[in-house]
Write a protein that holds these residues in place. Structure first.
Motif, PDB file in Angstrom:
ATOM      1  N   LEU C  71      29.234-152.709   0.013  1.00  0.00           N
ATOM      2  CA  LEU C  71      30.766-152.519  -0.235  1.00  0.00           C
ATOM      3  C   LEU C  71      31.385-153.851   0.108  1.00  0.00           C
ATOM      4  O   LEU C  71      32.528-153.904  -0.571  1.00  0.00           O
ATOM      5  N   GLU C  72      30.786-154.973   0.852  1.00  0.00           N
ATOM      6  CA  GLU C  72      31.703-156.031   0.728  1.00  0.00           C
ATOM      7  C   GLU C  72      31.671-156.851  -0.261  1.00  0.00           C
ATOM      8  O   GLU C  72      32.677-157.611  -0.586  1.00  0.00           O
ATOM      9  N   ASP C  73      30.586-156.473  -1.323  1.00  0.00           N
ATOM     10  CA  ASP C  73      30.556-157.355  -2.605  1.00  0.00           C
ATOM     11  C   ASP C  73      31.880-156.782  -3.491  1.00  0.00           C
ATOM     12  O   ASP C  73      32.392-157.292  -4.233  1.00  0.00           O
ATOM     13  N   LEU C  74      32.358-155.560  -3.307  1.00  0.00           N
ATOM     14  CA  LEU C  74      33.438-154.977  -4.068  1.00  0.00           C
ATOM     15  C   LEU C  74      34.772-155.789  -3.874  1.00  0.00           C
ATOM     16  O   LEU C  74      35.280-156.189  -2.981  1.00  0.00           O
ATOM     17  N   SER C  75      35.368-155.800  -5.191  1.00  0.00           N
ATOM     18  CA  SER C  75      36.718-156.153  -5.050  1.00  0.00           C
ATOM     19  C   SER C  75      37.802-155.279  -4.329  1.00  0.00           C
ATOM     20  O   SER C  75      37.213-154.094  -4.330  1.00  0.00           O
ATOM     21  N   GLU C  76      38.967-155.735  -3.984  1.00  0.00           N
ATOM     22  CA  GLU C  76      39.757-154.602  -3.402  1.00  0.00           C
ATOM     23  C   GLU C  76      40.190-153.423  -4.287  1.00  0.00           C
ATOM     24  O   GLU C  76      40.126-152.520  -4.168  1.00  0.00           O
ATOM     25  N   ARG C  77      40.164-153.757  -5.798  1.00  0.00           N
ATOM     26  CA  ARG C  77      40.524-152.967  -6.981  1.00  0.00           C
ATOM     27  C   ARG C  77      39.329-151.985  -6.758  1.00  0.00           C
ATOM     28  O   ARG C  77      39.461-150.488  -6.730  1.00  0.00           O
ATOM     29  N   GLU C  78      38.195-152.394  -6.850  1.00  0.00           N
ATOM     30  CA  GLU C  78      36.849-151.405  -6.918  1.00  0.00           C
ATOM     31  C   GLU C  78      36.718-150.590  -5.532  1.00  0.00           C
ATOM     32  O   GLU C  78      36.602-149.470  -5.742  1.00  0.00           O
ATOM     33  N   MET C  79      37.186-151.301  -4.390  1.00  0.00           N
ATOM     34  CA  MET C  79      37.086-150.594  -3.084  1.00  0.00           C
ATOM     35  C   MET C  79      38.158-149.129  -3.348  1.00  0.00           C
ATOM     36  O   MET C  79      37.746-148.405  -2.813  1.00  0.00           O
ATOM     37  N   CYS C  80      39.166-149.336  -3.939  1.00  0.00           N
ATOM     38  CA  CYS C  80      40.238-148.399  -4.179  1.00  0.00           C
ATOM     39  C   CYS C  80      39.670-147.177  -4.570  1.00  0.00           C
ATOM     40  O   CYS C  80      40.075-146.187  -4.548  1.00  0.00           O
ATOM     41  N   LYS C  81      38.755-147.563  -5.778  1.00  0.00           N
ATOM     42  CA  LYS C  81      38.034-146.463  -6.456  1.00  0.00           C
ATOM     43  C   LYS C  81      37.093-145.755  -5.345  1.00  0.00           C
ATOM     44  O   LYS C  81      37.036-144.574  -5.638  1.00  0.00           O
ATOM     45  N   VAL C  82      36.361-146.421  -4.730  1.00  0.00           N
ATOM     46  CA  VAL C  82      35.422-145.757  -3.707  1.00  0.00           C
ATOM     47  C   VAL C  82      36.128-144.952  -2.891  1.00  0.00           C
ATOM     48  O   VAL C  82      36.134-143.688  -2.342  1.00  0.00           O
ATOM     49  N   ARG C  83      37.380-145.563  -2.100  1.00  0.00           N
ATOM     50  CA  ARG C  83      38.115-144.420  -1.309  1.00  0.00           C
ATOM     51  C   ARG C  83      38.702-143.367  -1.956  1.00  0.00           C
ATOM     52  O   ARG C  83      39.306-143.377  -2.801  1.00  0.00           O
ATOM     53  N   GLY C  84      38.297-142.170  -1.590  1.00  0.00           N
ATOM     54  CA  GLY C  84      39.027-141.083  -2.080  1.00  0.00           C
ATOM     55  C   GLY C  84      37.975-140.795  -3.229  1.00  0.00           C
ATOM     56  O   GLY C  84      38.247-139.500  -3.543  1.00  0.00           O
ATOM     57  N   GLY C  85      37.372-141.621  -3.838  1.00  0.00           N
ATOM     58  CA  GLY C  85      36.593-141.073  -4.934  1.00  0.00           C
ATOM     59  C   GLY C  85      35.154-140.891  -4.351  1.00  0.00           C
ATOM     60  O   GLY C  85      34.798-139.703  -4.470  1.00  0.00           O
ATOM     61  N   ARG C  86      34.536-141.827  -3.947  1.00  0.00           N
ATOM     62  CA  ARG C  86      32.973-141.473  -3.417  1.00  0.00           C
ATOM     63  C   ARG C  86      33.153-141.384  -1.923  1.00  0.00           C
ATOM     64  O   ARG C  86      32.025-140.765  -1.434  1.00  0.00           O
ATOM     65  N   VAL C  87      34.000-141.959  -1.319  1.00  0.00           N
ATOM     66  CA  VAL C  87      33.993-141.843   0.207  1.00  0.00           C
ATOM     67  C   VAL C  87      35.526-141.055   0.409  1.00  0.00           C
ATOM     68  O   VAL C  87      36.399-141.521   0.216  1.00  0.00           O
ATOM     69  N   GLY C  88      35.454-140.050   1.311  1.00  0.00           N
ATOM     70  CA  GLY C  88      36.639-139.365   1.619  1.00  0.00           C
ATOM     71  C   GLY C  88      36.843-139.557   3.227  1.00  0.00           C
ATOM     72  O   GLY C  88      35.726-139.556   3.938  1.00  0.00           O
ATOM     73  N   MET C  89      37.958-139.347   3.643  1.00  0.00           N
ATOM     74  CA  MET C  89      38.142-139.548   4.989  1.00  0.00           C
ATOM     75  C   MET C  89      39.080-138.540   5.709  1.00  0.00           C
ATOM     76  O   MET C  89      40.353-138.375   5.066  1.00  0.00           O
ATOM     77  N   VAL C  90      38.784-138.018   6.610  1.00  0.00           N
ATOM     78  CA  VAL C  90      39.733-136.952   7.452  1.00  0.00           C
ATOM     79  C   VAL C  90      40.126-137.686   8.856  1.00  0.00           C
ATOM     80  O   VAL C  90      39.088-138.067   9.604  1.00  0.00           O
ATOM     81  N   PHE C  91      41.172-137.645   9.367  1.00  0.00           N
ATOM     82  CA  PHE C  91      41.671-138.350  10.523  1.00  0.00           C
ATOM     83  C   PHE C  91      42.018-137.275  11.626  1.00  0.00           C
ATOM     84  O   PHE C  91      42.089-136.033  11.468  1.00  0.00           O
TER      85      PHE C  91
END
Lengths: 275, 315, 537
Positions: C71-91
């Protein structure tokens, strides 16, 4: 947070404010020239040239007038903030402590007071009683009351729901005692910071009122009136407008920086304790 | 929603009622006999009586108050003692300058402050933020009438882009009039924009720390999308309050700026009336200003309900 | 290949490590729990995976890989695709996790739109499906609902819906049930389990509650001060308790205070008698002309506490227990019925009833010293002790709660949460009251601290013949610390009786629901020696 910035705000603010405060105090005993003394041979002199800040169209020394004007500005603002705090804080505490109808009455009164900007109050008072520095103080003071009442009530209400206040009530303490013993010390910081802000607004308001002739009357020296006098000559002698203008800006800037510095100094601790 | 509205409406009318009583008391009751006050100390008793009946000032306090309020409701603001013309006409003429000036200044304030505040909040703690905060710090310290004088000095006297004052009248051309109001509007707007920028910035910074902003990021929004889609609308709630207060301030503050630019607006009218002891005019202008402030607050309350769905249910 | 693989992750705020060398894997369809006490770094681990760490926190080492991709290699833009796409989070906090000015439909649909580029209508249809899936059916919960119209549990379902809208490979849940009532907690855990099975996604759950861990997780990672103490299959870790810290945590969680036998005194008058008490609030009017409605928070409640008796009051949030507490303390007006303390109304005998509140941070005026804080009830005395006498009373109270007498000159911010709760008890004790009301007094504390405070209460009750009313949402805490228990629901007491009996054989269906909903730690004490891999029945 950033420690160096915190100190700069406080330092510059305190420095600017104390310069003008000291100038005001000195002017009570001594000014470089007589404040009202006209000298036609030394009219419209530019800064330097024997007069540190120059002279006006009557040959009066601007530095002396600025020093004496600081007196008026500071006195008006201090008393007006005093009126606002002296009445607004107890009203706010009473509103928060009583809830119920008293709260309702105070807050409705407050809303109403917000509908009267300081200038409008000054117009009302002046129309009936004539213009004077005292009327300016009253106008700005009345304007300050709802500001402090609302701030105090809001902060006090959030404290009233805290458990240490409940604990004090279990210890049998009444609303008045809790307000003085527990609420007031915990909102003091907030009031001090707001006080400096209202102080600076008071200086701006006094200048504005004096500028349009609703404030200090001759011969009382005033920055706002110096600006009004300079208006027709501004093309000819810009320093007549620049000097009192800068005095106002630097004082107000100093007070605002002081307020910011105080907030940074006082607030993080408070937040740390409150989590 | 209905109950919110009725509550606000009730408080609107109550405020107007009490405000009118306060103004009436200060102007017509405290001086004792307004007619005697207007004519000064040396007036003869029969002159005073004549003026009193001419201005409709005889009769009991309650009677006069009801007549005054009743008159205002149908657009009759009484007769000016100095000009012997209906006050309503005088005010209407002047309002066509003061109101556009305040609105012009309000638009400038909002257009400058909101983007600047959002930008500063998004760059919190960075150079751009420090620069904006420093500029606003100076902006709030500048008295608007002094700033107006400096604008005249630079743009009218030195550069000669604008005239130093005066107003051609709307019938002489729209853009000409707008041009005449531009320097006054800038002088009014910039210090207010500094205040609004600070409010916008701190409000948004507070919202940025909210849990739902983190939820939005976890959904996959970029930080700008999060600010624009979720932060802004929530941050606008306190900003609306300040905009409301500022409109009142701009309308009242315009009175001073009109003096600097020699604009024939409400300010001129009110200061002339004060020096001529024309209490009826002062009374009406003050009531009008207070009415504007109370109406603005009412509109802000309505705007709250649009922005914040939590207010639409009865609380 | 595992869905998530965390390798030697280290984090710090400048100068202070938060995590050091934390490693674990989450496989598809697998549930991994991270547990630990306050400050162990468990939530930071979750935020580090999402790359949503607070600004002050820096990553100093290690790597995080999602399905083999670092995940460190991803750009912020790619990371945005991961968040909510590949990884969801509940608080943790459902009350604040949703934008208050947007409808739930829009908020879920937004998650769909930014990842799939679906049209508004498509996204709203998909949002509808997902909301149905998480148990918010369309008749009761149309898409136009705003968050403030939903309860905490319902809001948490919305948060889950927007986290799973794109069928992520990994769901991270940070204390997802901590802010919820037990019955709601059980439903949410059930929902999460069902989703893991249905989608075959990995679930990483962060929780301080070992009972939740035991209930839901396959694997367990125990953290202490940012370091992994132990990890492995949940059943094994809990059963063998190889590491002393794990054992200590488990013992504290299952802690039973040793409550001395209650000596019933022979007096006729009960210490506290609550007789048919009703408390109601006016509800804001729906229109100007409507009749003012009232919400009955406490509805004809009747019970007694004898001198020296220890009574528990259990109920979920909103059941009226806080209102009842304040009424007993004389802080809340009652509409009907009567409250008598030794035959007198509460406000006449204030000193004989004292209170300890839940929040150890909000219970003290931050500007006063300990000596002034704990002597505040002296205000009730006509002739408060002064000088040496006062000092003696202060040191007696401090000693009684296990603190050194010399802390009297300190300010409150110098104390930890557990110490503050001790100080709150000292303040309650200083007038030698006969009854102390404990309002969720241990709910905000870590398990190990909670165990010690419960022991302290048990000791004090014996030493001072002290009666107390112990209010809690948690039946398991009440078990060891009370003689009798009252169960409260919607303003009424639905069941009352001897604690052990009520917990063993509940009569009222609501009590049964509460007991069944509460996750319990399996009792490993008897099978610790058994060393086969079969799960305990």
């Amino acid at each position: 947070m950033n420690r160096s910035r915190l100190n700069w705000s406080l330092l510059i603010g305190a420095l600017l404010v104390s310069i003008f405060a000291v100038a005001a105090v000195i002017s009570l005993f001594w000014t470089p020239y007589d404040v009202t003394g006209m000298n036609i041979s030394a009219r419209l002199k530019v800064p330097g040239d024997g007069y540190f800040l120059g002279t006006d169209h009557f040959g009066r020394d601007l530095l002396s007038m600025i020093m004496a004007g600081a007196q008026t500005s500071i006195a008006v603002a201090v008393i007006a903030v005093g009126i606002g705090m002296g009445l607004g804080v107890p009203l706010g505490l009473a509103a928060a402590g009583s809830r119920g109808w008293l709260d309702e009455v105070i807050m409705r009164g407050n809303d109403l007071a917000f509908a009267f900007p300081a200038l409008v109050i000054a117009i009302l008072i002046t129309a009936v009683f004539g213009a004077s520095a005292v009327n300016a103080i009253i106008a700005i003071g009345i304007f300050n009351i709802p500001v402090f009442a609302r701030l105090t009530r809001g902060a006090a209400l959030s404290l009233w729901s805290r458990e240490f206040i409940l604990a004090a009530r279990v210890a049998g303490k009444g609303a008045a005692r809790i307000s003085v013993e527990h609420i007031l010390p915990n909102i003091a910081n907030l009031l001090i910071v707001q006080g400096t802000i209202q102080f600076s607004l008071g200086i701006l308001a006094e200048a504005g009122l004096s500028y349009v002739g609703l404030g200090a009357q001759p011969p009382t020296p005033s920055w706002g009136r110096m600006l009004a006098d300079s208006q027709t000559l501004v093309g000819l002698a810009p320093h007549l407008a620049l000097v009192p203008g800068l005095a106002i800006i630097l004082t107000v800037l100093g007070l605002n920086l002081l307020g910011d510095g105080l907030r940074d100094l006082l607030d993080p601790k408070l937040r740390m304790v409150r989590r | 929603m209905i109950s919110y509205l009725t509550k606000r409406l009730a408080s609107l009318f109550a405020s107007l009622l009490v405000a009118s009583i306060v103004i009436f008391t200060v102007i017509e009751v405290i001086p004792g006999d307004p007619a005697a006050y207007m004519l000064g100390m040396n007036a003869r008793a029969d002159t005073i009586a004549a003026l009193r009946s001419e201005l409709g000032l005889d009769g009991g306090v309650l009677e006069r108050y009801l007549a005054w309020v009743g008159g205002m409701l149908v657009g009759d603001f009484g007769t000016s003692y100095t000009y012997r013309t209906p006050v309503a006409d005088m005010i209407a003429d002047r309002l066509w300058i003061s109101l556009p000036l305040a609105l012009y200044a309000l638009c400038l304030t909002i257009v400058i402050a909101i983007p600047t505040g959002v930008f500063a909040a998004s760059r919190r703690g960075q150079a751009g933020d420090y620069g904006i905060v420093g500029a606003t710090q100076i902006g709030v310290a500048i008295p608007n009438f002094w700033f107006a004088m400096i604008l005249i000095l630079i743009f009218a006297i030195q550069l000669r882009w604008f005239s130093a004052g005066g107003f051609p009248g709307w019938e002489k051309g729209f853009w000409l009039s707008v041009k005449a109001l531009t320097l006054p509007a800038i002088a009014l707007a910039l210090p207010q924009a500094a205040i609004l920028t600070r409010v916008m910035r701190s409000s948004l910074i507070e919202v940025l720390g909210e849990d739902f902003m983190r939820t939005a990021r976890a959904k996959g929004l970029t930080s700008w999308q999060t600010i624009l889609h979720h932060g802004l609308r929530n941050a606008l709630i306190p900003v609306l309050t300040i905009i409301g207060l500022q409109f009142a301030f701009l309308l009242a503050g315009g009175i001073i700026i009109e003096q600097v630019f020699a604009l024939p607006g409400l300010g001129r009218l009110v200061f002339q009336s004060i020096s001529q002891r024309d209490l009826i005019v002062v009374e009406s202008v003050v009531m009008l200003l207070v009415f504007a402030v109370i109406m603005t607050n009412f509109l802000v309350d309505l705007a709250y309900a649009v922005v914040d769905p939590r207010l639409r249910v009865a609380r | 290949m595992s869905v998530l693989s965390v390798e030697k992750l280290s984090l710090e705020v400048p100068g202070k490590p938060i995590l050091s060398n934390v490693s674990f894997d989450v496989g598809a369809g697998e549930t991994v729990a991270i547990t630990g006490e306050t400050g162990s770094g468990k939530s930071m681990t979750a935020l580090a995976i999402m790359r949503l760490l607070p600004n002050a926190v820096r990553k100093t080492g290690g790597s995080i890989a999602l399905a083999g991709r670092c995940l460190e290699d991803l750009s912020e833009r790619e990371m945005c695709k991961v968040r909510g796409g590949r990884v969801g989070m509940v608080f943790q906090e459902p009350m604040t996790a949703l934008n208050p000015v947007k409808t739930i439909g829009d908020q879920v649909a937004e998650a769909v739109r930014i990842h799939s580029g679906a049209s508004r209508t498509e996204a709203l249809n998909r949002a509808r499906e997902v909301l149905n899936r998480v148990g918010l059916d369309e008749t009761q919960f149309p898409l136009g609902r705003y968050p403030h119209q939903l309860s905490g549990g319902q809001r948490q379902r919305v948060v889950i819906a927007l986290a799973i809208a794109e069928r992520p490979a990994l769901l991270i849940a940070d204390e997802p049930t901590t802010a919820l009532d037990v019955t709601t907690q059980a439903q949410i855990l059930e929902l999460l389990k069902g989703l893991v099975d249905e989608f075959g996604m990995g679930l990483l759950i962060v929780t301080h509650d070992l009972a939740v861990v035991a209930e839901i997780s396959d694997k367990l990672v125990v953290l202490r001060s940012g370091e992994v103490v132990e990890s492995g299959k949940t059943g094994d870790v809990l059963r063998y308790q190889r590491h002393p810290y794990t054992r200590a945590l488990l013992e504290a969680s299952a802690h039973q205070a040793h409550l001395p036998e209650w000596q019933a005194s022979d007096t006729e008058v009960p210490l506290l008698s609550v007789d048919a008490v009703t408390c109601a609030y006016p509800v804001p009017k729906t229109s100007l002309f409507a009749r003012r409605d009232h919400f009955t928070a406490v509805d004809r409640v009747t019970f007694e506490i004898q001198s020296g008796e220890r009574v528990g009051l259990v109920g979920e949030s909103g059941c009226g227990k806080s209102t009842l507490t304040r009424a007993i303390l004389g802080l809340e007006p009652i509409q009907s019925g009567s409250i008598k303390i030794d035959g007198q109304p509460p406000h006449e005998v204030r000193g004989r009833v004292q209170v300890v509140f839940q929040d150890p941070y909000g219970s003290f005026n931050p500007r006063h010293r300990v000596s002034r804080l704990i002597t505040e009830p002296f205000h009730l005395l006509k002739d408060p002790p002064k000088g040496d006498d006062r000092a003696a009373r202060i040191s007696e109270a401090l000693t009684a709660v296990g603190l050194e007498p010399n802390v009297a000159d300190r300010f409150i911010h110098e104390f930890s949460g557990g110490q503050r709760q001790r100080l709150a008890i000292a303040r309650a004790l200083i007038l030698k009251p006969e009854l102390i009301v404990l309002d969720e007094a241990v709910s905000a504390l870590d398990v190990s601290v909670r165990a010690k405070i419960l022991d302290l209460l048990a000791d004090l009750s014996a030493k001072y013949h002290l009666a107390y009313l112990f209010i809690s949402h948690d039946l398991s805490v009440v078990r060891s610390i009370t003689d009798r228990v009252l169960v409260m629901k919607s303003g009424q007491i639905v069941e009352a009786g001897v604690t052990d009996q009520v917990l063993a054989e509940p009569n009222h269906p609501y009590t049964r629901t509460l007991l069944e909903a509460a996750p319990v730690l399996p009792d490993f004490s008897s099978i610790q020696e058994v060393s086969n891999d079969t799960k305990p029945v």
